[in-house]
Design an enzyme around this catalytic site. Structure first.
Site, short mmCIF file in Angstrom:
data_model
loop_
_atom_site.label_atom_id
_atom_site.label_comp_id
_atom_site.label_asym_id
_atom_site.label_seq_id
_atom_site.Cartn_x
_atom_site.Cartn_y
_atom_site.Cartn_z
N ASN A 7 -60.46 -41.53 132.04
CA ASN A 7 -61.06 -41.84 133.34
C ASN A 7 -62.34 -42.65 133.10
O ASN A 7 -63.34 -42.11 132.66
CB ASN A 7 -61.37 -40.51 134.07
CG ASN A 7 -62.14 -40.72 135.36
OD1 ASN A 7 -62.25 -41.83 135.86
ND2 ASN A 7 -62.68 -39.63 135.90
N LYS A 9 -64.29 -44.08 135.24
CA LYS A 9 -65.34 -44.00 136.29
C LYS A 9 -65.89 -45.40 136.57
O LYS A 9 -65.13 -46.36 136.53
CB LYS A 9 -66.42 -43.00 135.87
CG LYS A 9 -65.81 -41.66 135.48
CD LYS A 9 -66.81 -40.59 135.26
CE LYS A 9 -66.10 -39.36 134.71
NZ LYS A 9 -66.97 -38.22 134.52
N HIS A 96 -61.27 -35.29 142.05
CA HIS A 96 -62.30 -35.24 141.00
C HIS A 96 -63.60 -34.69 141.60
O HIS A 96 -63.94 -35.00 142.75
CB HIS A 96 -62.53 -36.63 140.40
CG HIS A 96 -63.32 -36.58 139.14
ND1 HIS A 96 -64.69 -36.42 139.15
CD2 HIS A 96 -62.95 -36.60 137.84
CE1 HIS A 96 -65.12 -36.36 137.90
NE2 HIS A 96 -64.09 -36.46 137.09
N GLU A 165 -60.91 -29.03 135.30
CA GLU A 165 -62.18 -29.58 134.82
C GLU A 165 -63.34 -28.73 135.33
O GLU A 165 -63.82 -28.95 136.46
CB GLU A 165 -62.35 -31.00 135.36
CG GLU A 165 -61.33 -31.99 134.87
CD GLU A 165 -61.89 -33.41 134.81
OE1 GLU A 165 -61.88 -33.99 133.74
OE2 GLU A 165 -62.38 -33.90 135.83
P1 PGA Z 1 -66.31 -36.18 130.38
O1 PGA Z 1 -65.73 -36.43 131.86
O2 PGA Z 1 -65.17 -36.25 129.42
O3 PGA Z 1 -67.30 -37.32 130.18
O4 PGA Z 1 -66.96 -34.85 130.39
C1 PGA Z 1 -64.52 -35.89 132.29
C2 PGA Z 1 -64.22 -36.27 133.72
O5 PGA Z 1 -65.16 -36.35 134.53
O6 PGA Z 1 -63.05 -36.50 134.10
#
Ligand code: PGA
Length: 248
Positions: A7, A9, A96, A165
């Site tokens: 992901n 973002k 999310h 998550e």
């Molecule tokens: P991270 O993010 O691996 O940077 O902790 C995971 C996510 O937000 O999907």
């Protein structure tokens, strides 16, 4: 089947394709590559060009979100599941915690899932408790509520992947103990089995500070069907390390 989902973002410009090319070059020669799928969700702006490039290659492209109306509406700045599907996305992340924080309610999320499935997108549905809920030992009740308020037995079960998550773990380097994670994922699978009246549960992934180190902690937990990776998915080396260490 295992899933390694990146992901991105709010990261990436057209030249960031080079990161994925390196991952693709590694994966096509990797000996376990029939056992897993790689999905990358870049920002909306890159879905079309990346999907075109990776058509018939080892990386699939998804969207990080979609709007809860479909196919078109007069909502400035919004993008529907119909639109991302037309750009070549095959998956969409829904629920999310970043988007829940910005106002995505269970009702909105349910509409998003409905439209995504209608447009033949596979859904990566995120759930997870926050730090306070964890401290108050409300993890299971939180997860159950997040599942039953949004997922519905009328949905195409096989097109829904769930990503657990815990919010306190996202981007913090804090990780659940393997034994706690095992219990939580078991609980999620049991709850999904109840919703979909099925004994074969949906795939459930773990997400939150996944990198080449943390994947070692969890790789023996057969119950986990893969990982949703944020920060470490923006570097080809870090992403490849996750796969390397998982299969080592
Ligand atoms: P991270 O993010 O691996 O940077 O902790 C995971 C996510 O937000 O999907």
């Amino acid at each position: 089947m295992r899933y390694f989902i990146g992901n991105w973002k709010m990261f990436g410009v057209p030249s960031s394709l080079s990161i994925l090319k390196k991952i693709n070059n590694y994966v096509k020669k990797e000996k376990n590559n029939k056992n897993y799928k790689i999905i990358i969700t870049p920002p909306y702006t890159l879905i079309e060009s990346f999907s075109k490039f990776f058509k018939k290659k080892s990386i699939m492209i998804g969207s990080q979100n979609c709007y809860h109306k479909d196919p078109f509406s007069s909502d400035t700045g919004s993008v529907s599941s119909h639109m991302v599907k037309k750009l070549g996305a095959q998956f969409v992340i829904i629920g999310h915690s970043d988007n829940r924080k910005e106002g995505d309610t269970d009702t909105i999320l349910k509409q998003k899932v409905e439209f995504a499935l209608k447009n033949n997108l596979k859904v990566i549905f995120c759930i997870g408790e926050n730090k306070m809920q964890k401290q108050k030992k409300q993890t299971f009740q939180t997860l159950k509520r997040q599942i039953i308020k949004v997922l519905d037995k009328k949905f195409t079960k096989n097109n829904i992947i769930v990503a657990y998550e815990p919010i306190w773990s996202i981007g913090t380097g804090k990780l659940p103990q393997p034994n706690d994670l095992l219990k939580t994922v078991k609980f999620i699978k049991k709850t999904l089995g109840q919703v979909f009246k099925s004994i074969k549960p949906n795939a459930v992934l773990y997400g939150g500070s996944v990198d080449g180190y943390s994947v070692n902690l969890y790789k023996n937990l057969q119950i986990i069907d893969g990982f949703l990776i944020g920060g470490a998915s923006k570097s080809s080396k870090k992403f490849i390390d996750i796969i390397k260490n998982y299969y080592r």
